[in-house]
Design a protein around this motif. Structure first.
Motif, PDB file in Angstrom:
ATOM      1  N   ILE A 555       0.843  -1.209   0.000  1.00  0.00           N
ATOM      2  CA  ILE A 555       0.000   0.000   0.000  1.00  0.00           C
ATOM      3  C   ILE A 555       0.879   1.260   0.000  1.00  0.00           C
ATOM      4  CG2 ILE A 555      -1.674   1.315   1.363  1.00  0.00           C
ATOM      5  CD1 ILE A 555      -2.801  -1.394   2.302  1.00  0.00           C
ATOM      6  N   ILE A 556       1.976   1.252   0.824  1.00  0.00           N
ATOM      7  CA  ILE A 556       2.862   2.428   0.890  1.00  0.00           C
ATOM      8  C   ILE A 556       3.522   2.689  -0.454  1.00  0.00           C
ATOM      9  CG2 ILE A 556       5.043   3.256   1.905  1.00  0.00           C
ATOM     10  CD1 ILE A 556       4.162   1.955   4.512  1.00  0.00           C
ATOM     11  N   ALA A 558       2.498   1.790  -3.363  1.00  0.00           N
ATOM     12  CA  ALA A 558       1.485   2.234  -4.326  1.00  0.00           C
ATOM     13  C   ALA A 558       1.196   3.734  -4.155  1.00  0.00           C
ATOM     14  CB  ALA A 558       0.216   1.417  -4.148  1.00  0.00           C
ATOM     15  N   GLU A 559       1.110   4.195  -2.889  1.00  0.00           N
ATOM     16  CA  GLU A 559       0.874   5.607  -2.627  1.00  0.00           C
ATOM     17  C   GLU A 559       2.066   6.460  -3.118  1.00  0.00           C
ATOM     18  OE1 GLU A 559      -1.704   7.244  -1.525  1.00  0.00           O
ATOM     19  OE2 GLU A 559      -2.940   5.414  -1.364  1.00  0.00           O
ATOM     20  N   LEU A 560       3.290   5.962  -2.922  1.00  0.00           N
ATOM     21  CA  LEU A 560       4.458   6.719  -3.374  1.00  0.00           C
ATOM     22  C   LEU A 560       4.475   6.849  -4.895  1.00  0.00           C
ATOM     23  CD1 LEU A 560       7.253   5.294  -1.025  1.00  0.00           C
ATOM     24  CD2 LEU A 560       6.240   7.571  -0.968  1.00  0.00           C
ATOM     25  N   ARG A 561       4.162   5.790  -5.564  1.00  0.00           N
ATOM     26  CA  ARG A 561       4.131   5.851  -7.032  1.00  0.00           C
ATOM     27  C   ARG A 561       3.060   6.819  -7.527  1.00  0.00           C
ATOM     28  NH1 ARG A 561       4.175   0.131  -6.451  1.00  0.00           N
ATOM     29  NH2 ARG A 561       6.320  -0.676  -6.591  1.00  0.00           N
ATOM     30  N   LYS A 562       1.958   6.805  -6.776  1.00  0.00           N
ATOM     31  CA  LYS A 562       0.861   7.712  -7.155  1.00  0.00           C
ATOM     32  C   LYS A 562       1.296   9.173  -7.001  1.00  0.00           C
ATOM     33  CE  LYS A 562      -4.027   8.470  -6.177  1.00  0.00           C
ATOM     34  NZ  LYS A 562      -5.166   8.087  -5.312  1.00  0.00           N
ATOM     35  N   LYS A 563       1.970   9.505  -5.883  1.00  0.00           N
ATOM     36  CA  LYS A 563       2.443  10.879  -5.666  1.00  0.00           C
ATOM     37  C   LYS A 563       3.479  11.273  -6.708  1.00  0.00           C
ATOM     38  CE  LYS A 563       1.661  11.032  -0.691  1.00  0.00           C
ATOM     39  NZ  LYS A 563       2.283  11.151   0.650  1.00  0.00           N
ATOM     40  N   GLU A 566       1.697  12.167  -9.919  1.00  0.00           N
ATOM     41  CA  GLU A 566       1.028  13.472  -9.833  1.00  0.00           C
ATOM     42  C   GLU A 566       2.051  14.606  -9.926  1.00  0.00           C
ATOM     43  OE1 GLU A 566      -1.176  13.394  -6.241  1.00  0.00           O
ATOM     44  OE2 GLU A 566      -2.770  12.079  -7.028  1.00  0.00           O
TER      45      GLU A 566
END
Length: 613
Positions: A555-556, A558-563, A566
């Protein structure tokens, strides 16, 4: 007319010596042997002839003087104490004795009685007044006699096709007759033309049977009625129950119907001790025990299924081979089965399931003999596979005594009716073993080779002197045992009782010890199971923690890749500064990855600290 002839002889010839002369032998008559007559007779072998060596003397009697005896009683009061002295109080009796001993009359009386007592004591030294001159029981000593046996008679099957002697029964009155049942026990291997007849033999005439019994199917068991010696009960190979009355001839008097009879051969029949003397019961390998009344023998009065699970299911029933019924225990009977289990039953139980009380398991094969001890009904004998066992109703888990395993299969056994410590067994190698538990317990007291073929059945006479053994070829051998095996020894009942009680106590102690060991092993097994379960729970917990960590870090990331995606979208790009922009993007991604690694290390450290807490 009177004719007179006078013989004249010289006086000198009176008492003259006779002179004999030689002469050739003369043949007066010659009778040639007829071989046809020899076929009508059977050679008597062995022959036992008694010879009287001493001279016959006349009987003399002498009358002695009659002595008249008179019985009288004496009323003895405790010590002759006076009324004011209580004999139960020790102080009062001591005080009274001291008072009497000081009295002069007491001393004079003792001195007068002393001279009379001295005279009587001197007489006792000369004559033993306690000697027993006519003690018949102790006068006969047979313990020193060595055990032995001899053959009296041999009864052979008169049929050309020999059959097995499957069962024997002694005549209840006088035991001068013997009923023998003949049958072929090999399943569906009976030879063609085999006779179905069984016979009643007279012990004095072994050449020809006294009466032939003609059943519809070969007899496996045959029993005399103890109350009516003319009536015999037989169990047939086809499962029917037949009854004969010897006064009416050889044909069957009463026969059960096929529909209500056993479905397998009847291996056991026993008469009940009823008032009418007409009740009996039978057992078969179909797993049923049936009660009959010969006055109405068409169908049984009661049926019990030998299902030890107490569900009354015939398909689960155990096949019955032997029966035991003791008249002193009219409600109980015992059944020996093909599976080596003895079933103890209660006939008077209210429900069919309650009729099976308990079971005794100890044999590897069918139980061919089952009999209670005639002196101690709680102890019973079973014979099966290669050993004979003695049981006690108080110890159900195992037998209290047993013989060693023989090389030959055991076929039958019985207790001695006169000695509680003696029993007999027969083996397939033609040997009869006689066991005396008082003499020795490891080996038989006497072992006899009766015949070359296998012995199948055994029956002991009520007096304990005669034993009949039936063989595979239909030969019934009658043996007479010595007096040491057929006479009750001194204190034998007490010795046998102590042996049985001692072995019963020993088995109970061993059973308690084995039960305790089983409980300990069960507790250890349960402890091992608990440890195994704890290990499994720990393994499962580690797997859950690892899985949770993997999901958390996924999950972490995935969130880093998302940021990152963006951030790239927000920064403008130009064609001129395209290379410069790519360099900045790679630099930013490298910095973010370093931050991500630091975050991963911090999170993992915190997670491990939480798990350890």
């Amino acid at each position: 007319m009177e004719i007179v002839y006078v013989y004249l002889k010289k006086r000198s010839e009176f008492g003259k010596q006779c002179n004999f002369s030689d002469r050739q032998a003369e043949l007066n008559i010659d009778i040639a042997p007829n071989p046809e007559l020899s076929a009508l007779y059977v050679e008597r072998n062995p022959v036992d002839t008694g010879v009287q060596c001493s001279a016959s003397m006349s009987e003399h009697e002498a009358n002695t003087e009659r002595f008249e005896m008179e019985s009288c009683g004496v009323n003895h009061v405790e010590g002759g104490w006076p009324k004011d002295v209580n004999p139960q109080e020790l102080e009062q009796t001591i005080r009274f004795r001291k008072k009497v001993e000081k009295d002069e009359n007491y001393i004079n009386t003792v001195m007068q009685l002393g001279s009379i007592m001295e005279h009587c004591i001197k007489q006792n030294n000369a004559i033993d007044i306690y000697q027993e001159y006519f003690d018949d029981e102790e006068a006969v000593e047979v313990t020193e006699e060595a055990p032995s046996a001899k053959t009296i008679n041999v009864f052979r099957d008169p049929q050309e096709i020999k059959r097995t002697a499957t069962h024997l029964s002694w005549h209840p009155d006088g035991n001068r007759k013997l009923a023998v049942a003949y049958s072929c026990l090999n399943f569906q291997r009976a030879p063609m033309g085999m006779s179905h007849d069984s016979y009643v033999w007279d012990l004095e005439n072994p050449n020809r049977p006294e009466i032939a019994l003609k059943p519809s199917s070969p007899l496996i068991t045959l029993e005399y009625n103890p109350k009516d010696s003319h009536v015999l009960l037989g169990g047939c190979y086809n499962g029917q129950i037949a009854c004969w009355d010897t006064r009416k001839g050889s044909l069957v008097a009463e026969l059960s119907t096929i529909e209500f009879s056993h479905r397998d051969p009847v291996y056991g029949t026993i008469w009940l001790q009823s008032k009418t003397g007409t009740e009996c019961f039978s057992a078969s390998t179909d797993g049923q025990v049936m009660w009959w009344d010969i006055r109405k023998i068409s169908e049984p009065t009661e049926v019990v299924v030998m299902d030890i699970s107490r569900k009354e299911q015939l398909e689960n029933a155990l096949g019955a081979i032997s029966l035991e019924f003791e008249s002193t225990l009219p409600t109980k009977f015992m059944v020996g089965t093909e599976q080596g289990i003895v079933i103890s039953c209660n006939r008077k139980a209210k429900t069919p399931a309650e009729k099976i009380l308990c079971t005794f398991s100890g044999h590897h094969g069918p139980i061919y003999a089952l009999q209670r001890n005639p002196f101690y009904p709680k102890n019973f004998l079973t014979v099966g596979d290669w050993t004979a066992r003695i049981w006690s109703e108080d110890s159900r888990e195992s037998s209290i005594m047993w013989t060693r395993y023989h090389m030959a299969y055991l076929s039958d056994g019985a207790w001695s009716p006169v000695r509680p410590a003696v029993f007999f067994t027969t083996k397939m190698d033609g040997t009869l073993d006689i066991w005396d538990l008082v003499f020795k317990q490891c080996d038989p007291a006497l072992s006899l080779k009766v015949c070359d073929e296998a012995l199948f059945c055994l029956r002991v006479q009520d007096t304990g002197c005669l034993i009949a053994c039936g063989s595979q070829l239909g030969t019934t051998t009658l043996l007479e045992v010595s007096g040491s095996l057929s006479t009750l020894q001194r204190n034998e009942k007490n010795i046998a009782s102590s042996i049985f009680e001692r072995e019963t106590r020993r088995e109970k102690l061993l059973e308690a010890r084995h039960r305790e060991m089983r409980l300990k092993e069960k507790g250890k097994a349960e402890g091992k199971d608990d440890d195994q379960k704890e290990d499994e729970l720990a393994v499962d917990l580690d797997e859950l923690v690892t899985k949770a960590e993997e999901e958390f870090f996924d999950i972490i990331f995935a969130e880093l890749r998302k940021k990152e995606a963006e951030a790239l979208k927000k920064k403008p790009r130009s064609n001129v500064n395209l290379d410069y922009g790519e360099e900045l993007m790679e630099q930013n991604i490298g910095e973010e990855e370093e931050v991500g690694d630091e975050t991963y290390d911090d999170v993992s450290a915190e997670r491990e600290e939480g798990v350890s807490n």
